[in-house]
Design a protein around this motif. Sequence first.
Motif, PDB file in Angstrom:
ATOM      1  N   ASP A  47     -32.635   3.282 -66.191  1.00 39.03           N
ATOM      2  CA  ASP A  47     -33.626   3.518 -65.156  1.00 39.03           C
ATOM      3  C   ASP A  47     -32.972   3.275 -63.800  1.00 39.03           C
ATOM      4  N   ILE A  48     -33.438   3.980 -62.770  1.00 40.56           N
ATOM      5  CA  ILE A  48     -32.810   3.858 -61.457  1.00 40.56           C
ATOM      6  C   ILE A  48     -32.813   2.409 -60.957  1.00 40.56           C
ATOM      7  N   GLY A  49     -33.827   1.646 -61.343  1.00 43.41           N
ATOM      8  CA  GLY A  49     -33.900   0.253 -60.915  1.00 43.41           C
ATOM      9  C   GLY A  49     -32.851  -0.637 -61.541  1.00 43.41           C
ATOM     10  N   ALA A  50     -32.176  -0.140 -62.587  1.00 43.91           N
ATOM     11  CA  ALA A  50     -31.122  -0.915 -63.238  1.00 43.91           C
ATOM     12  C   ALA A  50     -29.737  -0.557 -62.712  1.00 43.91           C
ATOM     13  N   ILE A  51     -29.654   0.376 -61.776  1.00 45.04           N
ATOM     14  CA  ILE A  51     -28.368   0.774 -61.215  1.00 45.04           C
ATOM     15  C   ILE A  51     -27.986  -0.219 -60.117  1.00 45.04           C
ATOM     16  N   PRO A  52     -26.879  -0.927 -60.282  1.00 43.51           N
ATOM     17  CA  PRO A  52     -26.519  -1.980 -59.314  1.00 43.51           C
ATOM     18  C   PRO A  52     -26.447  -1.487 -57.873  1.00 43.51           C
ATOM     19  N   ALA A  53     -25.863  -0.312 -57.654  1.00 42.26           N
ATOM     20  CA  ALA A  53     -25.697   0.175 -56.287  1.00 42.26           C
ATOM     21  C   ALA A  53     -27.033   0.451 -55.597  1.00 42.26           C
ATOM     22  N   VAL A  54     -28.084   0.660 -56.376  1.00 41.01           N
ATOM     23  CA  VAL A  54     -29.394   0.969 -55.794  1.00 41.01           C
ATOM     24  C   VAL A  54     -30.082  -0.298 -55.297  1.00 41.01           C
ATOM     25  N   VAL A  55     -29.907  -1.408 -56.013  1.00 40.72           N
ATOM     26  CA  VAL A  55     -30.661  -2.628 -55.701  1.00 40.72           C
ATOM     27  C   VAL A  55     -29.833  -3.699 -55.004  1.00 40.72           C
ATOM     28  N   ALA A  56     -28.517  -3.547 -54.976  1.00 41.48           N
ATOM     29  CA  ALA A  56     -27.664  -4.604 -54.415  1.00 41.48           C
ATOM     30  C   ALA A  56     -27.974  -4.870 -52.955  1.00 41.48           C
ATOM     31  N   GLY A  57     -28.259  -3.805 -52.193  1.00 40.36           N
ATOM     32  CA  GLY A  57     -28.525  -3.982 -50.772  1.00 40.36           C
ATOM     33  C   GLY A  57     -29.765  -4.822 -50.508  1.00 40.36           C
TER      34      GLY A  57
END
Length: 339
Positions: A161-171
Amino acid sequence: MSDRVLKDRNDRRVTAADVANSAGVSRATVGYVLNNTPGTRISPETRRRVLDEATRLGYRPSTAAQALARGRSKIVLVVLPDWPLEITLRTQLDEAARVLDEAGYAVIVHTDHGSEHAQPLWKLVEPEVVVGLVPFTPAQVRSIRAAGISRITPDPELSPDIGAIPAVVAGAQLQVRHLASLGHQALAFASPADPRLADLAAVRRTAAEREAAALGVEVRDARAVDHRDDALPSVLHAWLSAGITGVVAFNDDVAGTIAGTAVRANISVPEDLAVVGHDNTPMASYFVPTLSSVGIDSVGFGRWMAQQALNLAEGRPGTDELPAPTAFLIERESTSPAR
């Protein structure tokens, strides 16, 4: 050349069969000459006649037919979600295109607006690989595979899921850590009013809330903000009344909207309200006050995306592991320790 041939030339694409008919040779001979096929016994006179007729008729080879003949199109189709094309995304795409170009591949970028009116581009071209910026939906995967395309990244069988992609949530996580480290205990999350970004904003909001809970701070309010909204100054004053002293902004545009509105509403930034943006765009450094912001290694992510496509296209083993996000915070004038 007959009037009929001239008419056909004006009405449709000139084919190899037209060249063969005009030159008085077989279709196979035209193919051998135009493809410069080795090992064929074609006289120089015949070769010259075929080339002259091809030029005179305005023959242009079909790229689709060429791809079918050699089994390769050397095309990578990059499918974007229906997001605004902002500087971070442009940087990522520019780098991916550069890497693929150096490897001999053409890149076509297609935005999927979710409309049923237009055919998706993977049905109209013959890409060797289809690359998604975010995981494809099951419906998209079925459509891509129905078009005869098997090389898809992210891997539909493994894509998180997109919420599990590190680059999406790291910021978002880094934004919260920064404000918490400055002593801000009550935060707000501000997202853009653009409905195209609602899903991504929701993912970042969830990441911010989870990080806040882990650090013992609280996201007390979350809302979309619009610079055209006359009620925005009242919202900021309500935040102050609720004890909110720090704002996690979805991007630098939103951070600028908050900071600019605050200054005009006689709210001091950062003394009354600290604001941290996302993407580290050029605006962050020339806005007044300058904006603290999170930068993401878009160039590195673009390279990784291109390498995934090349691995699939060339039959090399790749990796299903997503790249570790290179996120960094630049502290500027819009954040300071809580009072």
